[in-house]
Design an enzyme around this catalytic site. Structure first.
Site, PDB file in Angstrom:
ATOM      1  N   LYS A 160      -6.540  10.295  -4.450  1.00  0.00           N
ATOM      2  CA  LYS A 160      -5.743   9.310  -3.704  1.00  0.00           C
ATOM      3  C   LYS A 160      -4.921   8.413  -4.629  1.00  0.00           C
ATOM      4  O   LYS A 160      -3.807   8.015  -4.275  1.00  0.00           O
ATOM      5  CB  LYS A 160      -6.614   8.489  -2.769  1.00  0.00           C
ATOM      6  N   THR A 161      -5.439   8.079  -5.811  1.00  0.00           N
ATOM      7  CA  THR A 161      -4.659   7.254  -6.736  1.00  0.00           C
ATOM      8  C   THR A 161      -3.402   7.989  -7.179  1.00  0.00           C
ATOM      9  O   THR A 161      -2.287   7.462  -7.102  1.00  0.00           O
ATOM     10  CB  THR A 161      -5.509   6.876  -7.958  1.00  0.00           C
ATOM     11  N   GLU A 169      -2.980   2.744  -1.450  1.00  0.00           N
ATOM     12  CA  GLU A 169      -4.182   3.555  -1.651  1.00  0.00           C
ATOM     13  C   GLU A 169      -5.277   3.027  -0.737  1.00  0.00           C
ATOM     14  O   GLU A 169      -5.634   1.849  -0.794  1.00  0.00           O
ATOM     15  CB  GLU A 169      -4.617   3.487  -3.114  1.00  0.00           C
TER      16      GLU A 169
END
Length: 498
Positions: free
Chosen positions: A141-142, A185
């Protein structure tokens, strides 16, 4: 209205401010906002946005860090060390998940009757100020959030963002500016992802992680279903105007968990190498410097996809980003050009320097899937051995996943395991790093070294390495500083500080 900072606020609880109230506080006139745990990646990024919004931002952390200097340059006040006096004059206090109820600054805030919010509460408020694109998943996700900001910016959108790491291509982990979209995020570890207003969502994958909070894999999956279902809410009190005309939900097709979630929610668009993916990825070339691929859209357009960071998992992340941009109506070719500008984020296969012919890479990998992906990305290394230096994170995770960690690490030429980084947990009897090193040996690793004393880890690694090696430090704790520690014991080392 003091809340436990290791538990995101229940938006319906008695006395708890609603997300709309928090949005009013953050989007209204200037306030003095104090943040506890300021050097953490998530809190420091939030602080940067609050400074841009015109607030007087102060904060504290038990340690000094370069990010504190950057915040001071931006106009914040940063304290090293905690003191109840730091909250004097504040209108609002925000704390990270690592801050316990008996923290002196939390206690002082409660005594003064100040609102004390979690980071999830603050993000929930921010996502109600602008149409927001939320990126979540157990892994990736980052990277995907950073790629998303670059992709939309390349496609002509004005973008605000908040990423849980440094992003060289964006120059900063967070920016508010005059963005028409807010890319954020969405952390699933404590259900923050469910607190956010989300005009569009991207789900990378879904595994059984953070079970100390969720309890079961079923609860994790249910949370991701709710995450996708909540996209495109039409309640004007919940989602600002200007978002997409229809819910936009994009999920990975290759990961079994994400595919399961996608099938459970109506209108989900999928991406990946699977034959039935709506946006079909084909990886054509791999190297330690990146991948070349093509991405075929639902209409049959073939989009070249160049990713300048290694690993098929990063090609898949890029495919999800371009797919979401395309589903939002942006030109996928221009979005792909933005992805090509991505050079990585802090602690994600981050090149840290060289010493005596040895290269050092640092990575945040702290789950077996992430460790396996990081080592797969290093498989193209041609200089010599791959030396995997791993620090387990959390006793509960180590106890539950020791065998899987061992299997993932066993592909390295040399495996070094130090002791568990406790983070928020108390020790569990019989659980330490040797559970993982023993598992690595069972899975065929030949050269395995136990280095239980973290304070001497750099010296242990220095004695093992030889010219041509690639050293991968992995973990979510303080192992990231091993590169600098090696720089101190290896003459002539050129080590970069993040």
């Amino acid at each position: 209205m003091t809340l436990p900072c290791n538990d995101p606020g229940d938006q319906s609880g008695p006395g708890h401010p609603s997300a709309s109230e928090v949005a009013g506080w953050l989007g209204g006139g200037p306030r003095h906002i104090h943040l506890i745990g300021l050097a953490g990646t998530g809190i420091s990024a939030l602080a940067m946005i609050l400074v841009e919004l015109g607030h007087h931002v102060s904060g504290s952390d038990q340690r000094s860090a370069p990010v504190l200097d950057r915040l001071v340059e931006a106009g914040a006040t940063a304290h090293v060390g905690h003191d109840p006096g730091h909250v004097e004059g504040a209108d609002l206090v925000i704390c990270s998940t690592a801050i316990r109820a008996d923290h002196p600054e939390r206690v002082a805030a409660a005594s003064a009757g100040l609102p004390v919010l979690t980071r999830a509460d603050a993000l929930a408020g921010l996502t109600r100020l602008r149409p927001s694109i939320a990126v979540s998943g157990t892994h990736g996700k980052t990277t995907s959030t950073a790629m998303m900001a670059l992709a939309l910016r390349s496609a002509g959108a004005r973008v605000s963002w908040l990423v849980g790491s440094t992003v060289p291509a964006l120059e900063t982990a967070a920016s508010w500016g005059d963005g028409e979209w807010f890319v954020v995020e969405a952390d699933e570890s404590d259900d923050t992802h469910l607190a956010l207003a989300r005009a569009a969502v991207l789900l990378t994958n879904a595994e059984g992680e953070h079970l100390d909070f969720h309890g079961t894999l079923g609860r994790v999956i249910d949370g991701y279903v709710e995450f996708l279902e909540g996209a495109g809410a039409t309640d004007p009190d919940e989602t600002p105007s200007g978002g997409p005309a229809r819910p936009v939900r994009v999920a990975g097709a290759d990961d079994p968990g994400a595919a399961l979630v996608g099938r459970a929610v109506e209108g989900v668009v999928t991406f990946g190498t699977a034959s039935d993916a709506d946006w079909r990825l084909e990886v054509l070339g791999r190297s330690v410097t990146g991948t070349t691929s093509t991405l075929t859209s639902p209409s049959g357009e073939v989009i070249p996809l160049l990713v300048s960071v290694p690993g098929d998992h990063n090609a898949t992340n890029a495919a999800g980003v371009v797919a979401l941009a395309g589903e939002l109506g942006f030109d996928p070719f221009r979005a792909a050009a933005g992805v090509a500008a991505f050079t990585g984020t802090g602690r994600r296969f981050e090149h840290r320097g060289v010493a005596k012919g040895v290269s050092f890479i640092d990575d945040y990998a702290h789950h077996p899937t992430e460790v396996a992906a990081t080592l797969a990305a290093a498989s193209g290394w041609e200089g010599g051995r791959v030396v995997a230096v791993f620090q387990p994170h959390l006793y509960s995770r180590t106890q539950r996943l020791a065998d899987r960690f061992g299997a993932a690490l066993a592909v390295a030429d040399v495996v070094v395991v130090t002791d568990v980084y406790a983070a928020r947990e108390d020790p569990i009897e019989g659980v330490d790093g040797t559970l993982i090193s023993a598992a690595a040996r069972r899975h065929g690793a030949v050269d395995v070294v136990d280095a239980p004393d973290r304070s001497t880890l750099a010296e242990v690694v220095a004695a093992l390495i030889r010219p041509g090696d690639l050293v991968l430090t992995m973990g979510a704790g303080d192992i990231t500083t091993v590169a600098e520690e090696l720089g101190a014991v290896l003459p002539g080392a050129v080590i970069e500080t993040p």
